[in-house]
Design an enzyme around this catalytic site. Structure first.
Site, PDB file in Angstrom:
ATOM      1  N   HIS B 202       0.839  -1.200   0.000  1.00 30.08           N
ATOM      2  CA  HIS B 202       0.000   0.000   0.000  1.00 30.08           C
ATOM      3  C   HIS B 202       0.875   1.251   0.000  1.00 30.08           C
ATOM      4  CE1 HIS B 202      -3.495  -2.537   1.772  1.00 30.08           C
ATOM      5  NE2 HIS B 202      -3.345  -2.697   0.473  1.00 30.08           N
ATOM      6  N   HIS B 327     -10.218  -3.142  -6.573  1.00 30.21           N
ATOM      7  CA  HIS B 327      -9.698  -4.275  -7.338  1.00 30.21           C
ATOM      8  C   HIS B 327      -9.719  -5.599  -6.565  1.00 30.21           C
ATOM      9  CE1 HIS B 327      -5.470  -2.352  -6.481  1.00 30.21           C
ATOM     10  NE2 HIS B 327      -5.745  -3.216  -5.519  1.00 30.21           N
ATOM     11  N   HIS B 402      -4.841  -5.169 -12.691  1.00 30.11           N
ATOM     12  CA  HIS B 402      -4.894  -4.269 -11.522  1.00 30.11           C
ATOM     13  C   HIS B 402      -3.550  -3.706 -11.118  1.00 30.11           C
ATOM     14  CE1 HIS B 402      -3.057  -7.258  -8.935  1.00 30.11           C
ATOM     15  NE2 HIS B 402      -3.369  -6.630  -7.839  1.00 30.11           N
ATOM     16  N   LYS B 478       5.398   4.677   1.880  1.00 28.20           N
ATOM     17  CA  LYS B 478       5.067   3.257   2.059  1.00 28.20           C
ATOM     18  C   LYS B 478       4.792   2.979   3.527  1.00 28.20           C
ATOM     19  CE  LYS B 478       5.817   0.834  -1.837  1.00 28.20           C
ATOM     20  NZ  LYS B 478       4.874  -0.157  -2.369  1.00 28.20           N
TER      21      LYS B 478
END
Lengths: 143, 479
Positions: B202, B327, B402, B478
């Protein structure tokens, strides 16, 4: 990671995720190793400090599912409360587990996370009890 | 496993490749990519999903496919509502993991002199990795509304605008969410995590529009070369993970109850119209709504960081939401198959909806172009904006890829990168990175992923989405 995993615990890899292979003298040993392995994967250290204790009782349809439930319990304690299990007094009867688990509070100042484990999977899940009483288990996590 | 080449971009896994397949598998890949895909068990996983009851036309996989639990990551499985199944494994642990893109009126030249300052501000202001809690403390009533209303809750609470809702898939809310089905463990995991990024892959990324491929579409999407954009990739955090876990157990029992002989326990499922199926869809909707609210709240922190950095309001900076796509989700959709209209449960696990121009579910200002499709790449190369196509509607139930897809395991990436300083390497290329996790930069280094440009080229050439713009990373946060 630099520190070695606890004895009896081996870290296994998949493309995007991670898991544990556990080798114990008994089934109960494997459950204790699973707890140690979970904490090792989470913060990359063997956790020994038990500052507070929590009680848990779990039952499942099968022993492998009980192992998943046990690790999932540990995962929820960490994700919801930042509490890392260190050791446990554990009783296994059939497919029921009762335990008193000692652990410590995760501190972002003193610890960092190695793997943020999202969930415990059933993929390639296996618990094998040998005729001599020793036990080998494999469990994979979603990262 | 046998693979038949259909054309330059497609491969067929024939019925019979594994016992019990109802339909073939179709994999979108080039010669190079198919060789990478064959290095793990994901093709077998495609074949396994073709054995599920009620699967329609084909089990599909996008070029970013890699091994997942039960269903591969990068898979699309449409199951008939009438006689098919719904499966938590077809969605994944991170329910409604997704991507959103904010565009701006800021140029790369304006940002670059103080880039690291803005990256540091974003890293400080948006809660990132594990161990950090969100800035939002949800009351029980608020948590209930997050589950039911998704992004609408966030906007009502002051974390966004009405326009944000229009620019979000499903307006940031799936109907039918039922908070009564959510376990206390899920609530406990989710209570303090709203508005947090999470860890692993992420990220929040400051980007520059590096290349425009389709001027008309780019104009409609508000994109121009040299423009600064912000991409946010996150999901439903521990809340969604726990709901997946809870329903994997429910579906394991259901699969036995309904007599399903599944090749993999992680394919556990129940009929869409069964009690278990309906309950999963209602719980999953709550997690999907939480994820949309999560990305909406993070957009708010990002806008605040920009406002402080530039000393201007986010509206004057033009920091508007271009689009937000899920997604990891299953949605009940109507599709035209073989001349018939069918109601399908479309599982997209690591796949993005890519509806064609004219579809009523696309925001009106994009409807003449096609749905914006957001494809994040690794932190060193590129991300893409694509548009949905008619061919996606006719071939893939309106779906495309994706992302880049992992190539190396996390541990293999750490081994390969040992001794390297990924942050300094990226800085030498003008990319500033900040990460909370101690091994995150090694795990997430560009070489750990397929080249997203290759992946995008395949879906573009296959016609299941078309290239609009390429985005170049400038600053990466991050978890």
């Amino acid at each position: 990671m630099d520190p070695a995993p606890p004895a009896g615990v081996e870290v296994i890899e998949t493309t995007a995720d991670v898991g544990l292979e556990l080798r114990g003298g008994t089934l109960a040993d494997v459950f204790l190793l699973a707890l140690a392995g979970f904490s090792y994967l989470t913060i990359g250290e063997v956790v020994t400090s038990a500052e507070t204790w929590r009680d848990v009782e779990l039952d499942s349809d099968t022993i492998p599912e009980l192992l998943v439930a046990w690790l999932q319990w540990a995962l929820v304690q960490f994700d919801a409360d930042g509490w890392i299990p260190a050791r446990a007094e554990l009783e296994l009867r059939g497919r029921t587990l009762r335990a008193r688990v000692g652990g410590t509070q995760f501190s972002a100042l003193n610890n960092s996370v190695w793997y943020y484990l999202k969930g415990v999977s059933y993929h390639r899940l296996d618990v094998c009890e040998n005729s001599d009483g020793t036990c080998v288990a494999r469990v994979l996590f979603d990262v | 496993m046998r693979l038949d080449r259909i054309d330059q971009c497609r491969w067929r896994v024939p019925v019979g490749a594994v016992p019990g397949m109802h339909v073939p598998g179709i994999i979108y890949a080039s010669e190079d990519i198919i060789q990478q895909i064959q290095q793990d068990a994901s093709i077998t996983q495609v074949a396994n999903t073709a054995t599920l009851p009620g699967v329609e036309t084909a089990a599909m996989a996008m070029p970013d496919i890699h091994f997942g639990y039960g269903f591969p990551i990068g898979g699309v499985v449409a199951s008939r509502v009438e006689d098919g199944i719904v499966s938590p494994g077809g969605v994944g642990f991170d329910i409604n993991c997704g991507v959103r893109l904010l565009r701006s009126e800021i140029t790369e030249k304006e940002l670059l002199p103080n880039l690291s300052e803005l990256v540091n501000r974003l890293f400080r202001d948006v809660p990132t990795g594990v161990g950090s809690r969100g800035k939002i403390r949800l009351s029980n009533e608020d948590f209930h509304q997050v589950m039911v209303d998704g992004s609408r809750w966030a906007v009502t609470a002051g974390y966004g605008t009405e326009d944000d809702l229009e620019a979000t898939e499903a307006q940031g809310k799936l109907d039918g969410a039922d908070p009564n089905l959510i376990s206390k463990e899920a609530v406990n995991r989710g209570r303090d995590q709203l508005g947090t990024l999470g860890s692993g892959n992420h990220f929040i990324e400051l980007q520059s529009v590096a290349e425009i491929y389709d001027e008309k579409a780019a104009k409609a999407f508000g994109l121009w070369q040299g423009q600064i954009t912000v991409m946010i990739h996150s999901g439903s955090r521990g809340f969604g993970h726990q709901i997946c876990t809870d329903f994997l157990a429910v579906m394991g029992r259901a699969a036995s109850k309904y007599g399903y002989n599944l090749p993999d326990r992680q394919l556990a499922c129940a009929p869409v119209q069964s009690d278990e199926g309906r309950r999963y869809l209602a719980a999953m909707a709550a997690a999907a709504n939480y994820a949309w609210a999560n990305r909406q709240c993070m957009s708010h922190w990002v806008r605040q960081a920009f406002e402080r950095h530039f000393n201007q309001s986010f509206t004057s900076l033009g920091l508007n939401l271009l689009y937000d796509v899920a997604h990891n989700i299953v949605k009940i959709e109507t599709h035209h198959v073989g001349g018939q209209t069918k109601l399908l449960a479309v599982h997209r696990k690591g796949a993005t909806r890519a509806f064609a121009q004219g579809h009523p579910d696309i925001p009106s200002n994009y409807r003449q172009i096609g749905q914006p499709v957001l494809i994040p790449g690794d932190m060193g190369r590129a991300s893409y904006v694509l548009a949905g196509t008619d061919r996606a509607m006719s071939e893939t139930f309106g779906s495309t890829c994706h992302g880049a897809g992992r190539l190396l395991s996390r541990a293999a990436a750490i081994r390969a990168g040992r001794g390297r300083s990924v942050d300094k390497e990226l800085a030498s290329r003008g990319i500033i990175v900040r990460a909370a996790g101690r091994e995150t930069l090694l795990e997430e280094m560009p070489e750990a992923y397929k080249d997203v440009s290759q992946v995008v080229e395949i879906v573009h050439n296959a016609g299941i989405s078309r290239k609009v713009a390429r985005l170049r990373p400038l600053g990466v946060i991050k978890g």
